[in-house]
Design a protein around this motif. Structure first.
Motif, PDB file in Angstrom:
ATOM      1  N   GLU A  28      52.461  31.532  35.350  1.00 34.34           N
ATOM      2  CA  GLU A  28      53.151  31.718  33.904  1.00 34.34           C
ATOM      3  C   GLU A  28      52.052  32.528  33.052  1.00 34.34           C
ATOM      4  O   GLU A  28      52.304  32.728  31.764  1.00 34.34           O
ATOM      5  CB  GLU A  28      53.128  30.400  33.528  1.00 34.34           C
ATOM      6  CG  GLU A  28      51.884  29.577  33.227  1.00 34.34           C
ATOM      7  CD  GLU A  28      51.623  28.677  34.472  1.00 34.34           C
ATOM      8  OE1 GLU A  28      50.759  27.779  34.462  1.00 34.34           O
ATOM      9  OE2 GLU A  28      52.271  28.648  35.525  1.00 34.34           O
ATOM     10  N   ILE A  29      50.716  32.922  33.381  1.00 32.95           N
ATOM     11  CA  ILE A  29      49.871  33.630  32.627  1.00 32.95           C
ATOM     12  C   ILE A  29      50.326  34.635  31.914  1.00 32.95           C
ATOM     13  O   ILE A  29      50.210  35.157  30.864  1.00 32.95           O
ATOM     14  CB  ILE A  29      48.475  33.866  33.286  1.00 32.95           C
ATOM     15  CG1 ILE A  29      47.297  34.406  32.202  1.00 32.95           C
ATOM     16  CG2 ILE A  29      48.601  34.973  34.414  1.00 32.95           C
ATOM     17  CD1 ILE A  29      47.066  33.314  31.250  1.00 32.95           C
ATOM     18  N   THR A 288      61.592  37.030  46.022  1.00 37.06           N
ATOM     19  CA  THR A 288      61.612  36.752  47.463  1.00 37.06           C
ATOM     20  C   THR A 288      61.430  34.990  47.753  1.00 37.06           C
ATOM     21  O   THR A 288      61.570  34.457  48.728  1.00 37.06           O
ATOM     22  CB  THR A 288      60.473  37.536  48.203  1.00 37.06           C
ATOM     23  OG1 THR A 288      59.177  37.313  47.395  1.00 37.06           O
ATOM     24  CG2 THR A 288      61.004  39.064  48.173  1.00 37.06           C
ATOM     25  N   GLY A 289      61.246  34.594  46.626  1.00 32.43           N
ATOM     26  CA  GLY A 289      61.030  33.052  46.719  1.00 32.43           C
ATOM     27  C   GLY A 289      59.592  32.478  47.091  1.00 32.43           C
ATOM     28  O   GLY A 289      58.681  33.475  47.562  1.00 32.43           O
ATOM     29  N   GLY A 290      59.278  31.233  47.022  1.00 29.41           N
ATOM     30  CA  GLY A 290      58.104  30.788  47.404  1.00 29.41           C
ATOM     31  C   GLY A 290      56.998  30.961  46.470  1.00 29.41           C
ATOM     32  O   GLY A 290      55.741  30.346  46.747  1.00 29.41           O
ATOM     33  N   TYR A 291      57.117  31.141  45.191  1.00 26.77           N
ATOM     34  CA  TYR A 291      56.251  31.572  44.063  1.00 26.77           C
ATOM     35  C   TYR A 291      56.981  31.133  42.875  1.00 26.77           C
ATOM     36  O   TYR A 291      57.999  31.931  42.557  1.00 26.77           O
ATOM     37  CB  TYR A 291      55.504  32.920  44.163  1.00 26.77           C
ATOM     38  CG  TYR A 291      54.288  33.091  43.256  1.00 26.77           C
ATOM     39  CD1 TYR A 291      53.073  32.484  43.718  1.00 26.77           C
ATOM     40  CD2 TYR A 291      54.738  33.858  42.239  1.00 26.77           C
ATOM     41  CE1 TYR A 291      51.986  32.750  42.790  1.00 26.77           C
ATOM     42  CE2 TYR A 291      53.508  33.970  41.368  1.00 26.77           C
ATOM     43  CZ  TYR A 291      52.085  33.409  41.764  1.00 26.77           C
ATOM     44  OH  TYR A 291      51.099  33.767  40.772  1.00 26.77           O
ATOM     45  N   GLY A 292      56.387  30.705  41.952  1.00 28.25           N
ATOM     46  CA  GLY A 292      56.936  30.626  40.533  1.00 28.25           C
ATOM     47  C   GLY A 292      56.592  29.369  39.562  1.00 28.25           C
ATOM     48  O   GLY A 292      55.562  28.670  40.239  1.00 28.25           O
ATOM     49  N   SER A 293      57.067  29.276  38.372  1.00 22.04           N
ATOM     50  CA  SER A 293      56.553  28.157  37.627  1.00 22.04           C
ATOM     51  C   SER A 293      57.735  27.729  36.655  1.00 22.04           C
ATOM     52  O   SER A 293      58.362  28.723  36.391  1.00 22.04           O
ATOM     53  CB  SER A 293      55.274  28.509  37.007  1.00 22.04           C
ATOM     54  OG  SER A 293      55.183  27.696  35.617  1.00 22.04           O
ATOM     55  N   ALA A 294      57.859  26.575  36.550  1.00 19.95           N
ATOM     56  CA  ALA A 294      58.731  25.986  35.511  1.00 19.95           C
ATOM     57  C   ALA A 294      58.212  26.283  33.981  1.00 19.95           C
ATOM     58  O   ALA A 294      59.038  26.732  33.254  1.00 19.95           O
ATOM     59  CB  ALA A 294      59.031  24.468  35.494  1.00 19.95           C
ATOM     60  N   VAL A 295      56.927  26.070  33.801  1.00 20.43           N
ATOM     61  CA  VAL A 295      56.325  26.680  32.521  1.00 20.43           C
ATOM     62  C   VAL A 295      56.625  27.993  32.239  1.00 20.43           C
ATOM     63  O   VAL A 295      56.916  28.347  31.132  1.00 20.43           O
ATOM     64  CB  VAL A 295      55.226  26.142  32.344  1.00 20.43           C
ATOM     65  CG1 VAL A 295      54.310  26.860  31.103  1.00 20.43           C
ATOM     66  CG2 VAL A 295      54.869  24.666  32.550  1.00 20.43           C
ATOM     67  N   GLY A 296      56.311  28.786  33.221  1.00 17.83           N
ATOM     68  CA  GLY A 296      56.544  30.427  33.209  1.00 17.83           C
ATOM     69  C   GLY A 296      58.012  30.508  32.728  1.00 17.83           C
ATOM     70  O   GLY A 296      58.522  31.379  31.918  1.00 17.83           O
TER      71      GLY A 296
END
Length: 347
Positions: A28-29, A288-296
Motif C-alpha cells: 500500500e505504500i 497475477t494474484g498472491g500479493y496485495g493489501s486491503a488497506v491499499g
C-alpha cells in the motif's frame, strides 16, 4: 602455533532486511503516497475540496467504492476476478425494493432474502470456477449478464418499470435506514454511515489477511494453487469463500445505496466492477494474484473518490475522469513494479 579462524560468507537466506526495504515491500505504500499527492493538489488548487462539505462528499463516494474494492482485493490476492461485483449491488437493492413495495414483505425479511441470494450467487461463481476450470473472468462475466438481465427484464415484468419507488413508505423503513442510510456530524462535515462500514470492512479484511490462517490460505492459493493443495490448504473452500465475500460486499453496498437514496434503478452498479479492480491494483494488488493489501485497496478507493470530486471542483470537464482512471491503472502497475525492484535491492 595459532590457527587462523575461517570466516564463513554471509548467508543471503538469513540476510537482515533494512527498514527502507520493509517499507517499500508494503503493497500500500505507493497508494499512500499517491493519496497524499492527490489530496494536496486539489486542496491547494480549489476552494471547496478541503472544506468540511467537500470532504464529506468525496468520503461518501470513496466509501461505497472502497467496500467493494477491499473485497475485490481479497479475491485478486486469491488469484481470481469477479466481474459481477458491480451489478450485484443493484441486484440486492432491487430484490429488497420489489419484495417490500410490490409484494409487501417485511423489510427485514427482504434484506435477509437479498443477502441469501447474494451469497448463493457468490458460492455458485466459486463452485463453477473450481469445478469447470474455466477462468473466473469468463464465469463471472456470464453471471454479470444474467444478473443484468434479471435487473432489467424481470424487474420490469414484475413492477412495470426499471426503478423502485416508494421505499420510504414501506413499514419499518426507518429501522434499517439507521443502519445503512444515516448520517452524523464531525467537525462541520456530514459523514454518511457508509464511511463507518468502509473503515470496519477494511480493518476486518486486514486482520484476516495478516493475522489469521485464512489469510495465509488466501495468499497461498493466489501465489501457487497447486503447491497449496499439496500442503493441505483447502483451495476449494477458500476460493468459494472469496467469491462469497465479494457478493457479501455487494449486498452491503446495495443496502447503503438503497437506504441513502430511498430508490434503486436497474442499471445501478453496472460498469463499477472495473473501478473496483483499478482501485485494488492502485492499492498494490497484482493481477497475477498472491500479493496485495486491503488497506491499499481502501486507499485506491480514496484516490478515486478524491479525483471524482476534485475534477468538477477544479472546473474541469467531468469526462476527464475516465482518462485519469486509465492513467491511474497504468501508473500503478509501473510504480508497483518499480517499488518491488527497489525493495529487492534495498537490503
Amino acid at each position: 602455533m595459532t590457527m587462523a579462524t575461517a570466516t564463513a560468507p554471509p548467508d543471503e537466506r538469513v540476510a537482515t532486511t533494512g527498514p527502507v526495504a520493509r517499507l517499500l515491500k508494503r503493497p500500500e505504500i505507493g497508494a499512500l503516497i499517491a493519496a497524499l499527492v492527490v489530496f494536496l493538489f486539489f486542496a491547494l488548487t480549489t476552494e471547496t475540496f478541503a472544506t468540511p462539505a467537500g470532504a464529506s462528499t468525496w468520503l461518501q463516494t470513496s466509501s461505497t467504492i472502497g467496500i467493494m474494492a477491499v473485497a475485490v482485493a481479497l479475491l485478486m490476492i486469491g488469484g481470481e476476478f469477479d466481474l459481477s461485483a458491480g451489478v450485484m449491488t443493484g441486484f440486492t437493492g432491487l430484490t429488497v425494493g420489489v419484495l417490500t413495495t410490490h409484494w409487501g414483505l417485511n423489510i427485514w425479511v427482504a434484506i435477509v432474502v437479498a443477502l441469501a441470494l447474494a451469497l448463493a450467487v457468490g458460492a455458485l461463481n466459486g463452485f463453477m470456477v473450481m469445478k469447470t476450470g474455466l477462468p473466473s473472468f469468463i464465469v463471472t462475466l456470464g453471471t454479470f449478464f444474467v444478473l443484468q438481465g434479471i435487473d432489467l427484464a424481470l424487474v420490469k415484468l414484475i413492477i412495470g418499470q426499471v426503478a423502485i419507488q416508494g421505499m420510504s413508505n414501506v413499514p419499518y423503513y426507518d429501522q434499517p435506514k439507521k443502519l445503512f442510510g444515516s448520517t452524523f456530524e464531525v467537525g462541520g462535515a456530514t459523514i454518511h454511515v457508509s464511511v463507518i462500514w468502509w473503515i470496519a470492512v477494511t480493518i476486518i479484511a486486514s486482520w484476516i489477511l495478516m493475522r489469521t490462517r485464512a489469510g495465509n490460505w488466501i495468499f497461498a492459493v493466489g501465489g501457487a494453487q497447486g503447491a497449496s493443495r499439496q500442503v493441505g490448504v483447502p483451495v476449494f473452500r477458500t476460493k468459494i469463500g472469496l467469491f462469497m465475500t465479494t457478493a457479501f460486499a455487494g449486498w452491503i453496498v446495495g443496502m447503503l445505496v438503497l437506504f441513502r437514496t430511498s430508490t434503486v434503478q436497474s442499471n445501478t452498479g453496472i460498469g463499477q466492477e472495473f473501478i473496483y479492480i483499478i482501485c485494488a491494483v492502485v492499492g498494490g494488488c497484482l493481477l497475477t494474484g498472491g500479493y496485495g493489501s486491503a488497506v491499499g485497496a481502501a486507499l485506491g478507493a480514496l484516490i478515486y473518490g478524491m479525483v471524482n470530486q476534485g475534477i468538477p471542483y477544479s472546473g474541469w470537464d467531468s469526462n476527464w475522469l475516465k482518462a485519469v482512471l486509465g492513467v491511474m491503472l497504468l501508473g500503478a502497475c509501473l510504480i508497483n513494479n518499480w517499488v518491488r525492484k527497489r525493495a529487492e535491492n534495498a537490503r
